[in-house]
Design a protein around this motif. Structure first.
Motif, short mmCIF file in Angstrom:
data_model
loop_
_atom_site.label_atom_id
_atom_site.label_comp_id
_atom_site.label_asym_id
_atom_site.label_seq_id
_atom_site.Cartn_x
_atom_site.Cartn_y
_atom_site.Cartn_z
N ILE A 186 -0.27 2.87 -4.76
CA ILE A 186 -1.76 2.71 -3.24
C ILE A 186 -2.80 3.42 -4.11
O ILE A 186 -3.98 2.98 -3.77
N ARG A 187 -3.07 4.72 -4.15
CA ARG A 187 -4.21 4.82 -3.95
C ARG A 187 -5.19 5.46 -5.50
O ARG A 187 -5.65 5.28 -5.47
N THR A 188 -4.41 4.42 -6.92
CA THR A 188 -4.66 4.27 -7.67
C THR A 188 -5.45 3.23 -8.04
O THR A 188 -6.36 2.50 -9.15
N GLY A 189 -5.28 2.40 -6.57
CA GLY A 189 -6.04 1.69 -6.23
C GLY A 189 -5.21 -0.11 -6.36
O GLY A 189 -5.82 -1.30 -6.47
N THR A 190 -3.80 0.52 -6.01
CA THR A 190 -3.19 -1.23 -6.30
C THR A 190 -2.66 -1.95 -4.89
O THR A 190 -1.60 -0.37 -4.46
N PRO A 191 -2.70 -2.58 -3.96
CA PRO A 191 -2.42 -2.44 -2.81
C PRO A 191 -1.45 -3.64 -2.66
O PRO A 191 -1.32 -4.09 -3.57
N VAL A 192 -0.78 -3.08 -1.67
CA VAL A 192 0.38 -3.41 -1.37
C VAL A 192 1.30 -3.83 -0.17
O VAL A 192 0.99 -3.64 0.62
N ALA A 204 1.98 0.42 4.94
CA ALA A 204 1.43 0.01 4.51
C ALA A 204 1.59 -1.47 5.22
O ALA A 204 2.30 -1.46 6.31
N ASP A 205 0.60 -2.57 5.24
CA ASP A 205 0.67 -3.76 5.56
C ASP A 205 1.96 -4.74 5.37
O ASP A 205 2.62 -4.64 4.20
N ARG A 355 -7.26 -7.14 0.73
CA ARG A 355 -7.14 -4.73 0.40
C ARG A 355 -7.76 -5.29 -1.24
O ARG A 355 -8.40 -4.04 -1.20
N ILE A 356 -7.53 -6.40 -1.84
CA ILE A 356 -8.28 -6.35 -3.17
C ILE A 356 -9.62 -6.30 -2.81
O ILE A 356 -11.12 -5.80 -3.74
#
Lengths: 384, 384
Positions: A186-192, A204-205, A355-356
């Motif tokens: 998530i921190r490197t930019g991949t939302p979950v 997280a959602d 999120r994206i």
DNA sequence: GACCCTGTTGACAACGTTGACTCAGCAGAT
DNA sequence: ATCTGCTGAGTCAACGTTGTCAACAGGGTC
């Protein structure tokens, strides 16, 4: 594929209709080779280089950058150049190289999302998959689906594969007991976004069904048809939905002043066969239940199998959690608490794309209500 | 996603258990925001830059090229350097950027394949999907699935999307009437394997069921149980499998010396409802059939619906083409000609990966045999 | 006529990786 | 001692695109 050739010369290409076939058999599969005049597939007309922006630029007499602008819809391009470029794109059948694009772009978007579920072949997952695909299409994104088989190890592997491919985001029906490891992604930019089950050890959602309420409604329904001896049958205990559904079962019993008899809550039934056996055991017990609340798809089916075998399908009441195809063609038709799977999937991907797009509001949990679908099996009265 | 920050400072991170929830309702969905001390998801611990080969090289004190060699398993690296690099990779949690890699590599492989099918939510497609996924996993490839809904236009779009993403290959259950357009894609190095239906206007690999033989076997089975009035019900006529199955039906009738009565072959039934209506119409005709051969999944289900409604399910014999879940829980249990979907899918992807690996043999057509599964509905004798 | 502004276009570097090539060091042959 | 060949490592350019910046044309203002 062999190295890209530069040869553009067209080979002789006879009519298609002249295909001749020769058959042979190997291990039950019939194989026929097509000796068409066109020759082997891969070499059909020599491999051809794909056009790049450079080609388009050359053909339309502009700089590469202008081509880039046209493709990305930047408004500061004169109509004339835009026209020339557009025509060249069509003529060359140009498709931009997404890899190069996402490599260079600041946001690094790949227009791919991952969908990790239990097993693409089960109806819940398949329906979810379709819902996700439909929304993804609106965002020009491709969805790649992976099956976890309730295996935590597999979850790690597939998440890893997803980030390796730099997906823009992940929708997951989790199998692992802890999701702390997702922090890094998530921190490197991949939302979950989580579906069906909430994250553990991670904020997280999540989009979930109202499991407790649904289970409660199912059991109240049985109680209100006169049953006092109601059993609970469910999937693997570690899955959070199972716990919630047990809670709903107990709440309903308490609400109607019914006692919970020992051995009436049976869990860890991962498939149809084990569910069938569990029902058989219950029926053979001293005080067999007169009604069953089957808290999952496959469990419901297993239960019905046993009841049919014993000729009890018109005697013992059943309410299942989660609808399934053909539930209304069985005899009796099966009463279920249905989840709105399409809704769940749709909400989850929408959230993901938010999120994206950069939404960084605090994580939210959404609960989608269930519906009791009355069909017959749940309305059977207790004997005498 | 906002721009990548450089800030690596760790934020205060209290225990997870302190999450506080506040609920509200919107359009039936309950939403709760998680005010955890950890703060918003997307910003949780500031976005972090992913490590690159450069970082790994710097940390292990070698050149970038050596890192590349280690990652690609090139043998000309000394054990010591290999070790240092490996440790750095683990420490930095480095994952190579596939986009950059495929951009630079001569073969341009992306380790992604596309699977285009009728609809991921139907059982045939879902099973196929799973089989494809399993094989793809062995090749370290991801699968993205797309639903065509029998729409030729959609087929074009999805193939286009697949090549835009530069998939290494495509497995397709085609919807379009002509596949000449795929020539271009194959020549630019994207192999295509057809499943369930052969290509038209194009020489390409295909893996198909023995439709004609399977249908013939089904109808012979009915005839051998004494039926002389057997109807054919099938899906949309333009689908090649439908034609093949009609041919099998006719072959069987001819073989047993039975006449084909007018109106007995009903096609273009794309869904359950239309199949149900068609069966009703047949039953209402002057000379109603005593047995039905339903040449597709949904058609079989629609037929059973009508028979149940009319109380004829123990009277009229039914054999279906293609198995479906719960076929053995219905009353009577449903006799079918089953396709080996897993086998079909497996063979198809294997073929695809052979093509991707550079195989340029002439295209082949493989036929996977069907199996008659006797369960009850097909063994009902004609009245009197 | 000098100045500034705006709108359009292009040159160039950079993204992260790999292919082609180079080079140092060393063993073995001459 | 010189040459040859091989091995392990590094340098550099390139893949196809986009972000940054500079250049230029044209128009309006003073």
């Amino acid at each position: 594929m062999s190295a890209r050739g530069r040869c553009h010369s067209a080979p002789p290409r006879p009519r298609t209709g002249t295909t001749v076939k020769a058959s042979r058999r190997e291990a039950g599969v019939r194989v026929s080779v097509q000796h068409s005049g066109r020759g082997p597939q891969a070499a059909s007309g020599e491999p051809v280089r794909r056009a790049t922006m450079k080609d388009v630029a050359a053909l339309s007499g502009v700089s590469i950058k202008t081509v880039s602008r046209v493709i990305n819809g930047v408004s500061t391009v004169s109509d004339e150049l835009r026209d020339r470029v557009t025509r060249a794109i069509v003529q060359l059948d140009f498709q931009p190289n997404l890899a190069a694009s996402s490599l260079r772009r600041t946001d690094g978007a790949t227009r791919q999302i991952a969908l990790l579920l239990e097993d693409v072949a089960n109806p819940f997952s398949a329906t979810l998959s379709r819902a996700v695909e439909n929304v993804a299409r609106d965002h020009d994104s491709l969805v790649f689906a992976g099956s976890l088989d309730e295996d935590p190890q597999r979850e790690l592997e597939l998440v890893r594969a997803a980030t390796l491919h730099r997906v823009d985001g992940i929708v997951i029906v989790p199998a692992a007991p802890d999701h702390g490891y997702l922090h890094r992604e998530i921190r490197t930019g991949t939302p979950v976004v989580f579906v069906d089950r909430p994250p553990r050890g991670l904020a997280a959602d999540a989009v979930l069904a109202t499991n407790t309420e649904g289970a409660r409604e199912a059991v109240l329904h049985l109680a209100d048809h006169g049953h006092t001896e109601i059993a609970f049958l469910g999937d693997t205990r570690t899955i959070s939905t199972v716990g919630e559904r047990v809670a709903g079962y107990r709440a309903a019993l308490a609400e109607r002043g019914l006692p919970e008899r020992p051995g009436r809550v049976v869990t860890d039934l991962p498939d149809t066969a084990s569910a069938a056996r569990a029902v058989a055991a219950l029926l053979d017990s001293d005080r067999p239940p007169t009604a069953l609340f089957t808290a999952q798809n496959l469990v419901t089916i297993g239960a019905i199998q046993t009841l049919q075998e014993r000729g009890l399908h018109e005697r013992v009441a059943v309410v299942g959690f989660d609808d399934f195809p053909l539930a209304d063609l069985l005899v009796p038709r099966v009463t279920v608490v249905a989840q709105d799977v399409v809704r769940i999937g749709t909400l989850a991907v929408r959230r993901l794309f938010e999120r994206i797009a950069g939404d960084d509001a605090p994580p939210r949990e959404e609960r989608v209500p269930t519906t009791l679908v009355v069909r017959g099996s749940g309305e059977i009265a207790p004997p005498r």
